[in-house]
Design an enzyme around this catalytic site. Structure first.
Site, PDB file in Angstrom:
ATOM      1  N   ASP A 116       0.833  -1.200   0.000  1.00 42.20           N
ATOM      2  CA  ASP A 116       0.000   0.000   0.000  1.00 42.20           C
ATOM      3  C   ASP A 116       0.873   1.257   0.000  1.00 42.20           C
ATOM      4  OD1 ASP A 116      -2.743   1.304   0.553  1.00 42.20           O
ATOM      5  OD2 ASP A 116      -1.493   2.096   2.171  1.00 42.20           O
ATOM      6  N   GLU A 125       0.896  -0.633  -5.058  1.00 48.49           N
ATOM      7  CA  GLU A 125      -0.052   0.430  -5.365  1.00 48.49           C
ATOM      8  C   GLU A 125       0.746   1.723  -5.487  1.00 48.49           C
ATOM      9  OE1 GLU A 125      -3.807   2.752  -3.287  1.00 48.49           O
ATOM     10  OE2 GLU A 125      -1.950   2.396  -2.218  1.00 48.49           O
TER      11      GLU A 125
END
Length: 544
Positions: free
Chosen positions: A216, A278
């Site tokens: 993330d 990401e």
């Protein structure tokens, strides 16, 4: 005529290496808070996911990505972690996770989980120690800095969620950095001890049997230690937050990230685990390539090419694929049209009266792209963005930036399992976010018996992708076509496909069809006359 018998002692030719399981895979994203609630508290949990894994497996996907379920005060709904190795009680226990993992593997599903290395919760024991004093054991595990002589923050950096990315802490008499909420202090990943600890956390989950990680906000994981001010954005464009007014070249995207990524890859390779980053922001294209370059970095990455696109146009697709040329050393892409951080694609790309056609076209296009596919829960049902009234909003970003047309909460509402059950079969109690009444007619049980439903189409398209070497692993070449027509070729192992889409609500004509067998089509299509109805699409297998 003399026949020659093969010598049994002679080694047979080595078989071609089998592609990695993840290459070209379809992975289903589960947002646990909103998937299924089994204990009646209105919040989804891990036993709920386990109970519904049969539905996911029935789609034919290769695995699931499970959004955060770690211990957290839930200021950012799980992305503010207070213990990386514990399950938050609202979701269940470690034993519940192990049962989920075992059931998923029994169904042939891989399990990918999030790793959040850029920040923790301010309730994490590491931060509690770090803020206790400048001589504490973990004093430099987070990013601390003195105030400027006038008492103002150390730099002009702005938070994604609004306001300065620095908060004053009286206990240390310093500011700490947070690129997101003030309750999400940034880890100092320049610190070798911090790197070692987060890598040990990765091993903890890999030892339990997980099959990969989504990293993330990885480009936020390091900062410029010189704390230089970010320059302003000078180009015109839409700006809804102070964050949008700066070029983020000092608070993120630092050179040391690639060295850390290579350390992550050394760990995951020991387990054969998959890694996907990401990556967002103005430098996303460059960073996605950088983070996946060669054999020592991450397996894949995805950005927000489609997630933040207000319209789907051929140019959006072209720009996305320019990032991923099929060249030596270039990584493998992943694609998502919707997820928990972005409004659902069908509500961004089509008016309500064209929703059904746009849903079908979106599913066909997603399955036709080169790379990995991330399918967000409810996307197989064609769910539109839910309408959530202001007094029910829970997302801190949506609340701070209200009124926005589409916020994140509208993509996070409960999964509708039953058209007639209370709360759409998600829970026996009032859910943490309301069920949109429009979702009831699209519930799983309402679509199961309908061979023409979005759910049935999803299953057929995933099966087609898995059976087609060109769709799963083949090359991707754009074909010249007038807007709003998108056309591209996929080819592999002797199979050649032409994929054509009308990305508009108006009928179009394209006379360049070369003929072939129709493998899949949505909407009104007539290759013979070149007619493409609103949001129509088809895949043709070319004649040899």
């Amino acid at each position: 005529m003399t026949s020659v018998r093969p010598d049994p002692r002679q080694a047979a030719p080595a078989p071609s290496p089998k592609p990695e399981w993840w290459r070209g895979a379809v992975i289903y994203q589960v947002y646990p808070r909103s998937f299924a609630d089994t204990n009646g508290d209105g919040v989804g949990d891990l036993p709920g996911v386990t109970a519904r894994l049969d539905h996911i497996a029935s789609l034919g996907v290769d695995g699931i990505w499970l959004s955060p379920f770690f211990k957290s005060p839930m200021r950012d709904f799980g992305y503010d972690i207070s213990d990386y190795r514990a399950v938050d009680p609202i979701f269940g226990t470690l034993d519940d996770f192990d049962r989920l993992l075992a059931r998923a593997h029994a169904l042939g599903l891989k399990v990918i989980i999030d790793q959040v290395y850029s920040h923790t919760s301010d309730q994490h024991a590491w931060f509690q120690d770090s803020r206790s004093g400048r001589n504490s054991d973990k004093a430099d595990w987070y990013v601390w800095a003195d105030a400027k002589p006038d008492g103002s923050p150390p730099s002009n950096w702005q938070s994604v969620f609004g306001g300065p990315s620095w908060t004053w802490d009286a206990r240390r008499g310093q500011y700490y950095l947070h690129n997101f909420l003030p309750s999400q202090p940034d880890l100092n990943l320049h610190n070798a001890e911090v790197q070692a600890e987060v890598l040990a956390t990765a091993r903890f989950w890999l030892d339990r049997g997980v099959d990969g990680f989504r990293l993330d906000a990885i480009n936020f994981s390091m900062h410029n230690p010189a704390l230089i001010d970010n320059p302003p954005v000078t180009e015109p464009g839409k700006r809804t937050r102070p964050f949008d007014f700066q070029q983020h070249i000092h608070n993120q995207s630092q050179p040391g990230i690639t060295d850390f990524i290579e350390r992550v890859r050394l760990v995951t390779d020991q387990y054969g685990a998959f890694t996907v980053a990401e990556v967002g922001g103005e430098h996303a294209e460059r960073e996605m390539r950088l983070f996946t370059e060669g054999e020592r970095r991450l397996n894949s990455a995805y950005g927000f090419d489609f997630l933040y696109a207000d319209q789907l146009t051929p140019d959006v697709v072209r720009q996305a694929f320019e990032t991923w040329p099929e060249a030596e050393g270039v990584g493998w892409p992943s694609w998502a049209f919707s997820n928990h951080d972005a409004p659902r694609a069908v509500s961004r790309w089509a008016a309500p009266e064209h929703r059904d056609a746009a849903v079908r076209q979106g599913l066909l296009l997603l399955m036709a792209l080169r790379g990995n596919v991330f399918l967000y829960q409810g996307e197989e049902l064609g769910l539109p963005q839910a309408e959530v009234p202001f007094d029910r909003l829970r997302d801190p970003e949506a609340i701070v930036n209200w009124p926005q047309t589409l916020g994140r909460d509208g993509a996070r509402t409960p999964m509708p399992w039953s058209a007639s059950a209370p709360h759409a079969g998600f829970s026996d109690a009032e859910p943490w976010l309301p069920v949109d009444p429009r979702h009831l007619a699209l519930a799983v049980d309402a679509q199961e018996a309908d061979a023409k439903s979005a759910l049935a189409l999803t299953r057929r398209l995933i099966a087609l992708r898995k059976a087609s070497p060109a769709l799963r692993l083949g090359s991707f070449v754009l074909v010249a076509a007038p807007e709003p027509i998108l056309a591209f070729e996929r080819a592999s192992d002797g199979q050649a496909l032409i994929c054509v889409f009308n990305l508009s609500p108006n009928r179009q004509t394209w006379t360049s069809f070369a003929g072939g067998r129709v493998l899949a089509q949505v909407g009104e299509t007539d290759p013979a006359s070149g007619q493409l109805g609103p949001y129509a699409g088809l895949i043709l297998e070319q004649q040899a």
